[in-house]
Design a protein around this motif. Structure first.
Motif, PDB file in Angstrom:
ATOM      1  N   ARG A   2      -3.679   6.032  -0.047  1.00 23.02           N
ATOM      2  CA  ARG A   2      -4.255   7.063  -0.952  1.00 23.02           C
ATOM      3  C   ARG A   2      -4.907   8.050  -0.319  1.00 23.02           C
ATOM      4  O   ARG A   2      -4.929   9.156  -0.812  1.00 23.02           O
ATOM      5  N   ALA A   3      -5.824   7.471   0.641  1.00 21.46           N
ATOM      6  CA  ALA A   3      -6.705   8.445   1.324  1.00 21.46           C
ATOM      7  C   ALA A   3      -6.130   9.671   2.172  1.00 21.46           C
ATOM      8  O   ALA A   3      -6.428  10.575   2.239  1.00 21.46           O
ATOM      9  N   THR A   4      -4.768   9.093   2.707  1.00 24.47           N
ATOM     10  CA  THR A   4      -4.140  10.191   3.569  1.00 24.47           C
ATOM     11  C   THR A   4      -3.070  10.811   2.838  1.00 24.47           C
ATOM     12  O   THR A   4      -2.108  11.499   3.513  1.00 24.47           O
ATOM     13  N   GLY A   5      -2.445  10.418   1.573  1.00 26.03           N
ATOM     14  CA  GLY A   5      -1.422  10.891   0.945  1.00 26.03           C
ATOM     15  C   GLY A   5       0.042  10.359   1.501  1.00 26.03           C
ATOM     16  O   GLY A   5       0.867  11.197   1.485  1.00 26.03           O
ATOM     17  N   ASP A   6      -0.042   9.001   1.676  1.00 26.52           N
ATOM     18  CA  ASP A   6       1.276   8.627   2.381  1.00 26.52           C
ATOM     19  C   ASP A   6       1.752   7.731   1.013  1.00 26.52           C
ATOM     20  O   ASP A   6       1.431   6.503   0.834  1.00 26.52           O
ATOM     21  N   GLU A  22       1.726   3.483  -0.188  1.00 30.00           N
ATOM     22  CA  GLU A  22       1.199   3.304  -1.128  1.00 30.00           C
ATOM     23  C   GLU A  22       2.093   2.287  -2.124  1.00 30.00           C
ATOM     24  O   GLU A  22       1.722   1.310  -2.503  1.00 30.00           O
ATOM     25  N   GLU A  36      -3.996  -1.460   2.946  1.00 28.46           N
ATOM     26  CA  GLU A  36      -3.042  -0.343   2.838  1.00 28.46           C
ATOM     27  C   GLU A  36      -2.884   0.601   1.884  1.00 28.46           C
ATOM     28  O   GLU A  36      -2.869   1.739   2.180  1.00 28.46           O
ATOM     29  N   GLY A  63      -5.728   1.508   0.043  1.00 29.06           N
ATOM     30  CA  GLY A  63      -6.807   2.581   0.115  1.00 29.06           C
ATOM     31  C   GLY A  63      -6.349   3.486   1.089  1.00 29.06           C
ATOM     32  O   GLY A  63      -6.716   4.860   1.150  1.00 29.06           O
ATOM     33  N   ARG A  64      -5.861   3.035   2.422  1.00 29.05           N
ATOM     34  CA  ARG A  64      -5.411   3.944   3.581  1.00 29.05           C
ATOM     35  C   ARG A  64      -4.507   4.947   2.982  1.00 29.05           C
ATOM     36  O   ARG A  64      -4.549   6.248   3.219  1.00 29.05           O
TER      37      ARG A  64
END
Length: 124
Positions: free
Chosen positions: A31-35, A39, A26, A28-29
């Motif tokens: 941070r990659a999507t700017g959530d 995070e 989660e 990684g996801r």
């Protein structure tokens, strides 16, 4: 179920490996999507695992990292969980005066956000 629901279900069962694996994915996801919410939730969960494992220093580091996310994003509503872990780690480390201040700040935040049900979880 959402990540938050899944991880909050696995943690009380003591399923630390699952919580860690899910939280790292989660993180990684998010941070990659700017959530920022994802995070914070992932970092908070990893901090709780560190504390459960007796690594208060790592728990504090992760909680501070988690707290930096909503501060950077300007979303005070995401500050509660990292602040709660910081207060708990401080209390467990024996710095009771600082812990009281952190708990009181958490109470004030929850009152500011209109979350009276959460205020009781931060009572020193």
């Amino acid at each position: 179920m959402s990540f938050g629901e899944d991880v909050r279900s696995a943690f009380p069962r003591g399923d630390t490996d699952t919580v860690t694996r899910m939280s790292e994915a989660e993180l990684g996801r998010a941070r990659a999507t700017g959530d920022p919410a994802g995070e914070v939730e992932a970092l908070y969960s990893l901090a709780r695992v560190a504390v459960r494992n007796g690594d208060l220093h790592r728990g504090e580091e992760l909680a501070e990292t988690a707290l930096a996310v909503p501060v950077r994003a300007g979303d005070r509503s995401l500050e509660e969980r990292p602040r709660h872990v910081l207060a708990a780690v401080t209390r467990m480390s024996g710095d009771l005066d600082r812990a009281r201040g952190l708990y009181e700040a958490g109470i004030a935040l929850n009152e500011e956000l209109g979350r009276p049900e959460t205020v009781t979880s931060d009572s020193p």
